[in-house]
Design an enzyme around this catalytic site. Structure first.
Site, mmCIF file in Angstrom:
data_model
loop_
_atom_site.group_PDB
_atom_site.id
_atom_site.type_symbol
_atom_site.label_atom_id
_atom_site.label_comp_id
_atom_site.label_asym_id
_atom_site.label_seq_id
_atom_site.Cartn_x
_atom_site.Cartn_y
_atom_site.Cartn_z
ATOM 1 N N HIS A 191 49.040 79.381 25.297
ATOM 2 C CA HIS A 191 49.484 79.991 24.038
ATOM 3 C C HIS A 191 50.983 80.286 24.103
ATOM 4 C CE1 HIS A 191 45.174 80.710 23.278
ATOM 5 N NE2 HIS A 191 45.520 80.817 22.000
ATOM 6 N N LYS B 14 52.228 86.049 22.828
ATOM 7 C CA LYS B 14 50.832 86.536 22.866
ATOM 8 C C LYS B 14 50.705 87.624 23.934
ATOM 9 C CE LYS B 14 45.993 85.012 23.149
ATOM 10 N NZ LYS B 14 45.543 85.881 22.052
#
Ligand code: NAD
Length: 268
Positions: free
Chosen positions: A155, A159
């Protein structure tokens, strides 16, 4: 017409959800909420999302909007979501929860509230991931214990929770399918002289880099072969469309705690 409040409206997912709402018939934005210290408070939520005016001001107070609303869509943080979930219960509103990273206690509280209100909670609202959640269980069952199972998720650098809620859901489904206790077999980190891999391990590895929207690889490796099942999200629209679909679905369901498999009709 389904009237919704989006919470976390100035965030990456919030803006994407507002954009999908604008393009979808049968659903209307009646409230947009973000943190009290967001620089966007007081601005039109459509402008914040880069869509032009939509006639709904971004507020830090959910109260006013709840009078007109049927449902809340929340993509914020675990503590914030739990706060708004209690408010939704009090105001008799349905709730769609996309937030990830809940503690065991928070998940238990969600289950209790789900007895008296309508909730959809899913760490991944894309159609593709939910189809795969079903498929990997079959693959694992078919391959059995001779194949090592590893999950790799990647990701974007902003995040804040790890591993992703989606990776954890894959791990739960795989452990369940292989009749293993995830708490005992999950391995989140390897470093140094780690010794041989235990055959029952389910590895869950995290990559954080750049602006990756969300990649998940499920690897099954056995004698002389391996299978890699990969899902890559190209844009947040896939999650946002799922969240909007869930909001339009949940308001007509009996009270209960549901997930995206229910919304998509994937459960047998
Ligand atoms: P983000 O940081 O861009 O947005 C979160 C927003 O929530 C921010 O605008 C923040 O100010 C706001 N917020 C935080 N606390 C708040 C509070 N108390 N009241 C009101 N607003 C508050 O993050 P994001 O990338 O949009 O992700 C949000 C969450 O959604 C994360 O948990 C992420 O893992 C999850 N997510 C889920 C899916 C899915 O399909 N279920 C997909 C993508 C992201």
């Amino acid at each position: 017409m389904v009237n919704v409040i989006v919470i976390g409206a100035a965030g990456r997912m919030g803006k994407s959800i507002i954009s999908v709402i604008k393009e979808t018939d049968g659903i209307k934005l009646v409230g947009a909420v973000d943190r009290f210290d967001s620089p966007w408070i007081g601005k039109d939520a459509g402008d914040v999302a880069g869509l032009g005016k939509m006639g709904v001001k971004l507020s830090y107070n959910i109260e006013k909007a709840t009078k007109k609303a049927d449902c809340i869509i929340d993509f914020t943080s675990p503590d914030a979501t739990m706060h708004y979930l209690e408010a939704a219960m009090e105001k008799d509103l349905s709730m769609v929860i996309g937030t990830t990273g809940f503690s065991h206690q928070q998940r238990e509280r969600m289950k209790v509230l789900g007895k008296d209100m309508r909730i959809v909670a899913a760490p991944n609202m894309s159609v593709g991931v939910n189809i795969l959640l079903k498929a990997v269980a079959d693959v694992a069952r078919g391959l059995g214990d001779n194949y090592d199972v590893e999950i790799v998720e990647a990701h974007h650098r902003l995040k804040v929770d790890a591993p992703s809620g989606t990776a954890m859901r894959f791990a739960e489904v795989l452990a369940n399918s292989l009749k293993r206790d995830l708490e005992k077999v999950a391995v989140y980190e390897r470093h140094g002289i780690i010794g041989k891999r235990r055959s029952e391990e389910i590895g869950i590895q995290t990559i954080r880099a750049g602006d990756i929207v969300g990649d998940h690889t499920i690897l099954f490796a056995g004698p002389g072969e391996r299978i890699e099942i990969i899902h890559r999200a190209h844009s947040r629209d896939t999650f946002a469309s799922g969240a909007v679909r869930a909001a339009m679905w949940i308001i007509n369901q009996p009270k209960g705690l549901y997930d995206m498999q229910d919304v998509l009709g994937l459960k047998e």
